[in-house]
Design a protein around this motif. Sequence first.
Motif, short mmCIF file in Angstrom:
data_model
loop_
_atom_site.label_atom_id
_atom_site.label_comp_id
_atom_site.label_asym_id
_atom_site.label_seq_id
_atom_site.Cartn_x
_atom_site.Cartn_y
_atom_site.Cartn_z
N GLN A 16 29.07 52.76 23.34
CA GLN A 16 30.46 53.53 23.92
C GLN A 16 31.44 53.76 22.25
OE1 GLN A 16 31.51 50.96 26.70
NE2 GLN A 16 30.97 51.82 28.42
N ALA A 17 31.30 52.26 21.76
CA ALA A 17 32.41 51.98 20.46
C ALA A 17 32.05 53.47 19.32
CB ALA A 17 32.54 50.70 19.98
N ARG A 18 30.67 53.37 19.30
CA ARG A 18 30.55 54.30 18.03
C ARG A 18 30.17 55.52 18.41
NH1 ARG A 18 25.95 57.53 17.64
NH2 ARG A 18 25.62 57.26 20.07
N VAL A 19 29.99 56.15 19.71
CA VAL A 19 30.33 57.50 20.41
C VAL A 19 32.13 57.57 20.12
CG1 VAL A 19 27.60 57.34 21.27
CG2 VAL A 19 30.32 57.37 23.02
N TYR A 20 32.31 56.77 20.43
CA TYR A 20 34.07 56.37 20.66
C TYR A 20 34.65 56.80 19.35
CZ TYR A 20 38.92 56.11 21.97
OH TYR A 20 40.14 56.09 21.33
N ASP A 21 33.66 56.46 19.04
CA ASP A 21 34.79 56.52 17.14
C ASP A 21 34.23 58.22 16.10
OD1 ASP A 21 36.11 53.75 17.51
OD2 ASP A 21 34.58 52.38 16.24
N ALA A 22 32.96 58.62 16.69
CA ALA A 22 32.16 59.31 15.87
C ALA A 22 33.13 60.47 16.36
CB ALA A 22 30.65 59.93 16.35
N ALA A 23 33.86 61.27 17.63
CA ALA A 23 34.16 61.51 17.88
C ALA A 23 35.88 61.83 17.86
CB ALA A 23 34.18 61.86 20.02
N LYS A 24 36.56 60.59 17.80
CA LYS A 24 37.76 60.20 16.65
C LYS A 24 38.14 60.96 16.00
CE LYS A 24 41.89 57.46 17.92
NZ LYS A 24 43.11 58.87 18.73
N HIS A 25 36.62 60.72 15.28
CA HIS A 25 36.52 60.92 13.93
C HIS A 25 36.40 62.48 13.57
CE1 HIS A 25 36.16 60.93 9.19
NE2 HIS A 25 34.39 61.84 9.07
N SER A 26 35.84 62.87 14.17
CA SER A 26 35.03 64.16 13.91
C SER A 26 36.06 65.62 15.08
CB SER A 26 33.77 64.99 15.28
OG SER A 26 33.46 64.56 16.09
N SER A 27 36.41 65.73 16.26
CA SER A 27 37.45 66.31 16.70
C SER A 27 38.65 65.54 17.28
CB SER A 27 36.50 66.73 17.95
OG SER A 27 37.10 65.61 19.26
N GLY A 28 39.16 64.71 17.56
CA GLY A 28 39.36 63.35 18.10
C GLY A 28 39.88 63.60 19.11
N ILE A 29 38.88 64.53 19.98
CA ILE A 29 39.47 64.41 21.59
C ILE A 29 38.52 63.04 22.70
CG2 ILE A 29 38.55 65.80 23.65
CD1 ILE A 29 39.00 68.44 21.44
N PRO A 41 27.58 57.03 27.51
CA PRO A 41 27.76 57.17 25.76
C PRO A 41 26.80 58.87 25.50
CG PRO A 41 27.49 54.80 25.89
CD PRO A 41 27.09 55.16 27.19
N LYS A 42 25.94 58.55 26.00
CA LYS A 42 24.70 60.01 25.51
C LYS A 42 25.17 61.18 26.12
CE LYS A 42 20.87 57.35 25.09
NZ LYS A 42 19.18 56.54 25.91
N VAL A 43 26.31 60.94 27.76
CA VAL A 43 27.10 62.18 28.10
C VAL A 43 28.04 62.21 27.11
CG1 VAL A 43 27.77 62.85 30.23
CG2 VAL A 43 25.57 61.74 30.11
N PHE A 44 28.74 61.27 27.09
CA PHE A 44 29.52 61.86 25.99
C PHE A 44 29.92 62.10 24.93
CE2 PHE A 44 33.02 60.52 23.08
CZ PHE A 44 34.31 60.34 23.51
N GLU A 45 28.64 62.21 24.22
CA GLU A 45 28.12 62.35 22.85
C GLU A 45 27.24 63.42 23.08
OE1 GLU A 45 26.07 60.06 19.13
OE2 GLU A 45 25.01 60.21 20.78
N ALA A 46 26.71 63.90 24.04
CA ALA A 46 25.78 65.28 24.58
C ALA A 46 27.13 66.10 24.42
CB ALA A 46 25.09 65.33 25.58
N CYS A 47 28.46 66.21 25.49
CA CYS A 47 29.30 66.99 26.07
C CYS A 47 30.19 66.80 24.11
CB CYS A 47 30.32 66.11 26.87
SG CYS A 47 29.45 65.90 28.28
N GLN A 48 30.63 66.15 24.16
CA GLN A 48 30.87 66.43 22.57
C GLN A 48 30.48 67.61 21.67
OE1 GLN A 48 33.94 64.92 20.28
NE2 GLN A 48 34.28 64.37 22.46
N SER A 55 32.15 75.89 20.79
CA SER A 55 33.29 76.16 19.42
C SER A 55 33.19 76.47 17.93
CB SER A 55 34.16 75.00 18.79
OG SER A 55 34.77 74.19 20.15
N SER A 56 31.28 76.61 17.79
CA SER A 56 31.83 77.54 16.07
C SER A 56 30.70 78.80 16.49
CB SER A 56 30.81 76.37 15.98
OG SER A 56 29.50 75.60 16.25
N GLY A 57 30.27 79.24 18.38
CA GLY A 57 29.69 80.03 18.41
C GLY A 57 30.20 81.23 18.18
N PRO A 58 29.33 82.20 18.97
CA PRO A 58 30.55 83.55 18.27
C PRO A 58 31.61 83.93 18.96
CG PRO A 58 28.58 83.55 19.79
CD PRO A 58 28.67 82.03 19.83
N LEU A 59 32.19 83.08 19.64
CA LEU A 59 33.37 83.50 21.01
C LEU A 59 34.51 83.44 19.75
CD1 LEU A 59 32.78 81.95 24.73
CD2 LEU A 59 32.39 84.77 23.55
#
Length: 181
Positions: A16-29, A41-48, A55-59
């Motif tokens: 949980q801490a690993r994916v939380y820290d990665a999200a906080k570092h990359s998107s802050g969300i 945590p795998k769902v958290f990471e997949a959603c991120q 967000s980086s797609g064609p829209l």
Amino acid sequence: MARVAILDRGDMNAEQARVYDAAKHSSGIVGGPYYAYIRLPKVFEACQNLRASLSSGPLSAREQQIVNLVVARHWNARYPWFAQVRRSLTVGIAQGVIDAINTHGNPGLADAREHTCLVVTRELLARKSLGDETYSAAEKTMGLESLVALVASIGSFSMTCMTANTFGIDPPAANPTPLAE
């Protein structure tokens, strides 16, 4: 009232801490529905990752925000609505457009792609599919790749809204644009 306790960073297990820290570092969300997702945590990471891919797609940022506003409004999802109103204002969507979406009105979007995002999102959520006429017009206006991204965005953000609703994740009391009754 939240049905799920907010885990403090110090109370998370290693994954949980690993994916939380990665999200906080990359998107802050890391708030809102992610308070529920952190339990898996795998769902958290997949959603991120899905959010980042879309967000980086064609829209454009504005197109994505129109989708998110319509989806949050459809699901009456108070926290996602709050968060998306704030984000929409930062990408230049006028308060009048937000207010019209909030009341299920016509926001008068002049841009053809933005208007198509509104129409497709509303129809897909209401009918669970697109009629042939809407599909044809959307593919012509958006192109197939953007239409795929649009449908994926609607589904992804619907999951976010359902999660917030199910687990009672509400916006702060000082919410400048609450959902219309």
